[in-house]
Design a protein around this motif. Structure first.
Motif, short mmCIF file in Angstrom:
data_model
loop_
_atom_site.label_atom_id
_atom_site.label_comp_id
_atom_site.label_asym_id
_atom_site.label_seq_id
_atom_site.Cartn_x
_atom_site.Cartn_y
_atom_site.Cartn_z
N HIS A 176 1.18 -1.71 0.00
CA HIS A 176 -0.23 0.36 -0.14
C HIS A 176 1.08 1.20 0.14
O HIS A 176 0.53 1.75 -1.17
CB HIS A 176 -0.86 -0.23 1.34
N ALA A 177 1.55 1.43 1.02
CA ALA A 177 2.26 2.79 0.92
C ALA A 177 3.66 2.93 0.07
O ALA A 177 3.57 4.59 -0.34
CB ALA A 177 3.13 2.14 2.29
N HIS A 178 4.04 1.87 -0.97
CA HIS A 178 4.47 2.19 -1.71
C HIS A 178 3.76 2.26 -3.72
O HIS A 178 4.31 2.63 -4.43
CB HIS A 178 5.19 1.28 -2.29
N LEU A 179 2.90 1.78 -3.42
CA LEU A 179 1.62 2.79 -4.38
C LEU A 179 0.86 4.37 -4.43
O LEU A 179 0.92 4.96 -3.15
CB LEU A 179 -0.12 1.75 -4.46
N LYS A 180 0.31 5.25 -5.77
CA LYS A 180 0.40 6.05 -5.54
C LYS A 180 -0.95 6.54 -5.87
O LYS A 180 -1.02 7.54 -6.27
CB LYS A 180 1.80 6.72 -6.58
N SER A 181 -1.57 5.37 -6.65
CA SER A 181 -3.23 6.01 -6.94
C SER A 181 -3.99 6.37 -5.70
O SER A 181 -4.13 5.94 -5.28
CB SER A 181 -4.00 4.84 -7.58
N SER A 182 -4.22 7.11 -7.20
CA SER A 182 -4.96 9.03 -6.23
C SER A 182 -7.29 8.08 -6.62
O SER A 182 -7.09 6.78 -7.21
CB SER A 182 -5.08 9.42 -6.60
N TYR A 183 -7.56 9.04 -5.47
CA TYR A 183 -9.60 8.43 -5.44
C TYR A 183 -9.47 8.39 -6.96
O TYR A 183 -10.52 7.40 -7.36
CB TYR A 183 -10.04 9.59 -4.70
N LEU A 184 -8.82 9.81 -7.47
CA LEU A 184 -9.81 9.61 -8.40
C LEU A 184 -9.82 8.91 -9.72
O LEU A 184 -10.38 8.82 -10.77
CB LEU A 184 -10.20 11.92 -9.09
N GLY A 185 -7.86 9.04 -9.81
CA GLY A 185 -7.26 7.93 -11.11
C GLY A 185 -8.20 7.13 -11.12
O GLY A 185 -8.31 5.91 -11.90
#
Lengths: 555, 241
Positions: free
Chosen positions: B86-95
């Motif tokens: 989790h901590a290394h993923l960067k997907s945003s909510y909107l994305g």
């Protein structure tokens, strides 16, 4: 001697419980009220069906519990259960002759005791008939239990199907009337209940389906799995298109009443999917969820109604504001309850829901929110002069809303954020130790859920045109939690199925609204006992079962 | 705990042992941010960790497992590992909602890495099983895979061989050693079984009543009379000599 006592034991034990349950069912008036609706015209009413079904179920339990399972023992046990149950009812009737039961049980009418319970035969003959009927039901159930499992399944499905068709005649009638030649409808239905030949044909029809499915079903499933991926996806697309077409033409084919029911179910699907994110994914039990629904509706009312603020904006301009305030409220509620878990969270959120309701009800805020008079004249949605006014038009708005919300839920479910929510649900400490920021992820869940509820509130407000505080009481929140659990917690199709079952069915059975929550309670308890994962559970469980089977096949 | 001073060198296997109630797990909880020490400092490469939330500490590179396995029971094996990332993923909510190319690519890569980690712990065939249905040994290894998914510099293992027979214990020891040798991760180990500790650690710290009793190589510890006394009780020390 010892053996004979043992034979009696199971039957009598179950019979005593069954007798008490049936007496209670009769005394709260369920049987009498249910006789008002015929399942098969002039043959079986819903009350009698309930009465018989309860008897069958009791005898079946007795048969199932019999050890050792010798045929004679099973039949005699089942008959004892039936007899004991009937004996209790006889006692009730005799008691009713000497004592005025109506002083305590308002529903213990003469009609119930001396007519309905004894199948219309009066006096002592009725009592004898009741005892014989008890044994008869027991004998029938015992024999039924001894049938091979396959036959039992066929008979059970067909019986349940015919009974269902009778109970849901309000649903079937417009479908038949609008889409099929009158002959079918005349063959199946009278003005009240199914015809006898109709019921028989439904019974046979379902039996044929069940039989052919059990013969061919496995083959079809295998054939489906054998198809190449590309063909599977083509078929899936075709299926989706057909489903969409059915959804789109449904309100015009089913008529006004069914459209109204579907819009109500649709609003609850919206609410359910929102709460599903909070409860199902993130595991935060929120019992004040109705508050966000109320905020959505009130924001719409304030913006579009000429009363109070006199802004008179359009319905569409209200949507972003309502959703914004909904999300804001969700986050604001989320902050103080961040550290709470389980029961404490449930109580705190429940309080929040009540606070919002009492605020809109209060006299102090009456000039701004309308108090108990509510707010009326809420704008209807319009597109280029087309007004969404009746349930058949609003329906499309709700379908669009549901699709949007389903889409968002589905995208979030297996994403980074969805996994973070599920991890928090499973074990908050460990989730944190895996690098998940509890504060931001909890607020995201509360905000998303609240946004969905606010959207539902917007459509609700516009649909009914005027809103009152009492539409937003705690029962709405409880209903939503129930439908999520019933459908399968954390599952998107589960929410839809749950809403149809817990919201749609009671709408179709309006005249029995009195017993709605009793039936709810029983349904939930039964559900937890026999299918705790819900009607349509989350995929992971199914995926795993499937995996197990393939492992067995290869290993 | 009282006056404890431990230094863990990079790329070592450092064991912390001690009798029941010696404060081993408490020590772990302080490092990983679940307890806050009343006084003193915890430094990782000269950054202070005191007062940081557990999720911040993981991001800085300390991961842990639990003495009584704590997986996410209703998630599948691969989902457990993905949560660790989790901590290394960067997907945003909107994305995520729009399913942008970045999110798609990141999810694919994450899944590939999760599968690689599962393969590393020999669980690649069980990726879609719910973790609660995995056998005990698999659960232990899955927990380590999940901890590895956070890309730690320091991995804290709390009694990884608890409840295992001697064959399984040996396999786990080899596995721990391979973590250090192949991945270059520093490992801190809490253990009860002396045999395990002696076999694989380079440095051992012995705790008793929250204080450091002794520290040194396995050989030094084996000969230390204070350790023998704490471990085997008074009187045994004399016999051992």
């Amino acid at each position: 001697m010892e053996q004979i006592r043992a034979i009696w034991r199971y039957g009598i034990k179950v019979g005593i419980i069954g007798g008490i349950v049936l007496i209670l069912t009769a005394l709260i008036g369920m049987i009498e009220v249910f006789t008002q609706r015929q399942i098969i015209a002039d043959v079986v009413s819903m009350g009698h069906a309930l009465y018989l079904a309860a008897g069958l179920f009791i005898c079946y339990l007795a048969a199932e519990r019999t050890t050792p399972a010798k045929p004679l023992w099973i039949i005699s046990n089942s008959m004892f259960a039936g007899l004991t149950t009937a004996f209790f009812l006889v006692l009730l009737i005799i008691l009713g002759r000497h004592v005025n039961l109506r002083l305590m049980f308002i529903n213990a009418s003469d009609l119930l005791l001396n007519n309905l319970l004894t199948f219309g035969v009066q006096g002592n003959d009725g009592l004898r008939l009741l005892l014989i009927a008890g044994m008869g039901v027991g004998l029938f159930t015992g024999l039924f239990y001894l049938l091979p499992k396959f036959l039992r399944t066929v008979i059970l499905w067909s019986l349940a199907g015919s009974a269902f068709a009778g109970v849901l005649q309000e649903l079937i009638r417009p479908i038949l009337a609008n889409n099929f030649p009158d002959v079918i409808s005349e063959w199946l239905l009278t003005s009240d209940g199914l015809t006898l030949k109709g019921a028989l044909s439904i019974f046979i029809f379902i039996a044929l389906i069940v039989i052919s499915w059990s013969i061919k079903g496995g083959g079809i499933r295998q054939g489906w799995q054998g198809l190449p991926k590309k063909q599977q996806s083509t078929w899936r697309t075709i299926g989706t298109i057909i489903l969409l077409a059915v959804i789109l033409i449904a309100p015009w084919r089913l008529g006004l009443f069914m459209s109204e029911v579907m819009t109500i179910v649709g609003l609850y699907v919206l609410l359910g999917l929102g709460l599903n994110i909070v409860v199902g994914y993130a595991g935060l039990l929120d019992l004040g969820y109705v508050a966000f629904f109320a905020i959505g509706a009130y924001v719409t009312a304030l913006i579009t109604s000429p009363e109070i603020m006199n802004l008179n904006w359009s319905f569409w301009s209200a949507i972003p504001f309502a959703i914004f305030f909904g999300i804001l409220a969700g986050v604001l509620l989320g902050v103080p309850v961040l550290k709470m878990r389980g029961d404490y969270l449930a109580i705190a959120t429940m309080g929040f829901g009540e606070i919002i309701r009492l605020l809109v009800l209060s006299d102090a805020l009456r000039p701004f929110l309308g108090g108990s008079q509510g707010i009326g004249q809420i704008a209807k949605p319009q597109v280029l002069g087309f007004v969404f006014k009746g349930p058949q038009e609003i329906y499309y708005l709700i379908v669009a809303g549901c699709m949007l919300v389903i889409f968002v839920s589905w995208r979030l479910k297996d994403s980074r954020i969805g996994r973070a929510w599920k991890a928090m649900r499973e074990d908050e400490d460990v989730a944190q130790a895996m690098g998940i920021n509890l504060v931001s992820n909890k607020l995201l869940a509360f905000g998303t859920g609240a946004g969905f509820a606010a959207l539902s509130g917007v459509i609700f407000g516009s649909k009914i045109g005027s809103i009152y505080p009492h539409s937003f009481n705690i029962m709405v929140s409880i209903n939503i939690v129930c439908l999520i659990i019933f459908g399968g917690i954390g599952s998107i199709p589960g929410v839809i199925v749950g809403a149809a079952a817990l919201i749609g069915l009671p709408e179709l059975l309006r005249e029995f609204a009195e017993y709605r929550f009793l039936v709810y309670g029983i349904a939930l308890v039964v559900m937890m006992l026999i299918r705790p994962e819900g009607l349509w559970p989350e995929e992971a469980h199914k995926r795993e079962l499937h995996e197990d089977k393939t492992n067995e096949a290869t290993g | 705990m009282d006056g404890l001073d431990i230094e863990i060198k990079e790329k070592t296997i450092h064991s912390v042992i001690g009798p029941n109630g010696a404060g081993k797990t408490t020590f772990f909880n302080c490092i990983t941010g679940f307890y806050k020490p009343e006084a003193g400092e915890i430094l990782l490469e000269n950054h202070s960790l005191v007062g940081l939330m557990p999720d911040r500490i993981v991001r800085l590179g300390i991961a842990r497992t639990y003495q009584n396995i704590r997986l996410f029971p209703d998630l599948t094996a691969i989902e457990n590992v993905l949560v660790g990332m989790h901590a290394h993923l960067k997907s945003s909510y909107l994305g995520i909602i729009l399913n942008t190319p970045f999110v798609k690519k990141e999810e694919q890569e994450a899944e590939a890495e999760a599968n690689r980690l599962l393969k590393f712990v020999n669980l690649e065939t069980k990726a879609n099983m719910l973790s609660k249905h995995l056998p005990y040994g698999d659960q232990r290894r899955l927990e380590i895979a999940r901890a590895l998914a956070t890309r730690p510099k320091l991995l804290c293992l709390d009694e990884p061989t608890a409840g295992m027979n001697s064959g399984e214990t040996q396999a786990m020891c080899d596995f721990i050693q391979s973590l250090r040798d192949d991945l270059g991760i520093t490992i801190m180990l809490i253990e009860h079984q002396m045999r395990v500790v002696m076999g694989i650690s380079e440095i051992i710290t012995v705790l008793d009543y929250g204080k450091k009793l002794a520290e040194g190589t396995p050989d030094e510890i084996k000969r230390n009379p204070k350790v023998i006394e704490a471990y085997l009780g008074q009187g045994s020390a004399a016999q051992a000599h």
